[in-house]
Design a protein around this motif. Sequence first.
Motif, PDB file in Angstrom:
ATOM      1  N   THR A 435      27.850  -4.525  33.115  1.00 50.60           N
ATOM      2  CA  THR A 435      27.790  -4.243  34.390  1.00 50.60           C
ATOM      3  C   THR A 435      26.730  -4.834  35.441  1.00 50.60           C
ATOM      4  N   LEU A 436      25.466  -4.312  34.828  1.00 49.59           N
ATOM      5  CA  LEU A 436      24.200  -4.808  35.598  1.00 49.59           C
ATOM      6  C   LEU A 436      24.372  -6.274  35.830  1.00 49.59           C
ATOM      7  N   ARG A 438      26.881  -8.308  36.208  1.00 49.65           N
ATOM      8  CA  ARG A 438      27.881  -8.566  37.148  1.00 49.65           C
ATOM      9  C   ARG A 438      27.350  -8.227  38.588  1.00 49.65           C
ATOM     10  N   SER A 439      26.789  -7.103  38.725  1.00 45.66           N
ATOM     11  CA  SER A 439      26.041  -6.580  40.069  1.00 45.66           C
ATOM     12  C   SER A 439      24.985  -7.618  40.485  1.00 45.66           C
ATOM     13  N   ARG A 440      24.139  -7.966  39.307  1.00 41.52           N
ATOM     14  CA  ARG A 440      22.936  -8.596  39.664  1.00 41.52           C
ATOM     15  C   ARG A 440      23.597 -10.315  40.491  1.00 41.52           C
ATOM     16  N   SER A 441      24.729 -10.602  39.601  1.00 39.95           N
ATOM     17  CA  SER A 441      25.380 -12.029  40.098  1.00 39.95           C
ATOM     18  C   SER A 441      25.914 -11.783  41.485  1.00 39.95           C
ATOM     19  N   ALA A 442      26.567 -10.537  41.719  1.00 38.77           N
ATOM     20  CA  ALA A 442      27.085 -10.273  43.252  1.00 38.77           C
ATOM     21  C   ALA A 442      25.891 -10.254  44.166  1.00 38.77           C
ATOM     22  N   ILE A 443      25.037  -9.478  43.750  1.00 44.75           N
ATOM     23  CA  ILE A 443      23.893  -9.553  44.883  1.00 44.75           C
ATOM     24  C   ILE A 443      23.233 -10.893  44.912  1.00 44.75           C
ATOM     25  N   THR A 444      23.137 -11.462  43.912  1.00 44.65           N
ATOM     26  CA  THR A 444      22.256 -13.017  44.297  1.00 44.65           C
ATOM     27  C   THR A 444      23.282 -13.735  45.065  1.00 44.65           C
ATOM     28  N   GLN A 446      25.483 -12.653  47.529  1.00 44.87           N
ATOM     29  CA  GLN A 446      25.356 -12.206  48.739  1.00 44.87           C
ATOM     30  C   GLN A 446      23.820 -12.528  49.529  1.00 44.87           C
TER      31      GLN A 446
END
Length: 535
Positions: A435-436, A438-444, A446
């Motif tokens: 989960t972390l 995937r969240s890190r990839s999404a933030i990257t 954005q």
Amino acid sequence: MNSLIANDSPTNVTEYSVSELSGSIKRTVENAFDHVRVRGEISGYRGQHSSGHAYFSLKDDRARIDAVIWKGTFPRIKFRPEEGMEVIATGKVTTFPGSSKYQIVIESLEPAGAGALMALIEERRRRLAAEGLFDQNRKRPLPFLPHVVGVVTSPTGAVIRDILHRISDRFPVHVIVWPVKVQGEGSGDEVAAAIRGFNALVPGGPVRRPDVLIVARGGGSLEDLWSFNDEAVVRAAAESEIPLISAVGHETDWTLIDHAADVRAPTPTGAAEMAVPVKADLDAQIANLTARLRGSTSRQMDLRRQSVRALVRALPSLDQLLALPRRRFDEAAVGLGRGLERTTVVKRRSFERTSSGLRLELLTNRLAQQRQLLADRITRSERCLERQLLRERGRVAKFEASLKALPVRLIGQLQRDRQHLTSLSRHADTAVSHTLARSRSAITAQDRVLQSLSYKNVLKRGFAVVRGEDDRPLTRAAGIGEGRAIAVEFSDGRIVAVTGAGGEIAERPVAPPQPKKRVAKPEDGGDKPKQGSLF
């Protein structure tokens, strides 16, 4: 005679058949009495048969003859036959071979003189009065000022002109005329239908319902006015919900509708005068009432004004009203100083009594007592805590002994549960890691989008941002004066400058741009389209 049947008879007398003899008698009677007038009293009348014919008899004190009115002749009869009515019948006499009877076929019928008509009217009046159609309690008052007047009369006679002329002279209102026949066959039914038609109008409909009705006809003989003695007309007038004025004939003429109407007028002109008031009289009356109202109002105001003045004279003056409160205020002001002095003395004495009991030794002893009390409470609390710890150690020792005494099977179950919990913990750690990630990839992603939209990328291509003293971007040169401090922001930093007067820039030859060599980046798969200016 019809053809005769000759038989050998010793007397030489001609013999006839029954049909021949009956037919011969029928022709003889019809030829001899083809048009006769017979006077007699109607007997056995029961109305029209289902076939439309009417069968009855005419009689006097010594003889009787059968009579018939065929269906086609009945609508032409001026008077409706009634039992016991003395009439004069016009028609022809014929026979009925089937029963060897003779009868008169009536073609017209009329009452036998005015005496018979008056007797019929009187009998009908008594019968309708017994039903309550002429009671005074049923009669309604006429409206004072109707907006619509309904008139039931002939549209071609002088009556309607007299009514319209009289109404227009007195008080012009809207008049609705229901044209009817006022004499002859079927006139009574038309008048009754007109009265019921006016009552059937819906208030507020397309055709406004009249406020008062006038049933009018000019003068004439009793036979001419007979339609207004018809029972249908009388019943329609009695059932009318709209106030009805009867104006039939002259002042000396009376019909049954006069008894059923709410008001009887001597003439049609009189009916128009009863229906509407005189506008000039109303104007004069209103002017008189207005003058009286103004005078009474003026007199009433004068009386009220005099009454108010009398009440004002009876009221005391302002000085008299304020004398007593002013005196009380002065007395209170004088006593205020003495009261303050006495209150100060009393408070000082109370303070001295209280301060005499406040000494340093008392405060010191009170502090020592409170300190000793606090120390005793701390000592008791420590002892209670030690006893509580001893009790808890004993309980823990008991639990430890109980756990050591558990069977091996329970211990194995605990180990399996511990392993299961360990496995779940590892899975949870893995899920959290994913989960972390995937969240890190999404933030990257954005962040990359944000960087691509940032104005600093535009500065890297050789542009600059000019900011004013308040650090806001300047977009127009017209708003910047001379000697103003500005900041120019480049991609690698800022510089500060001072504005001066604008000058012309000499034109210089511009060399054609040299194509730049593009250096492919390792992460770039090829040439990307150059982004345009954002400003």
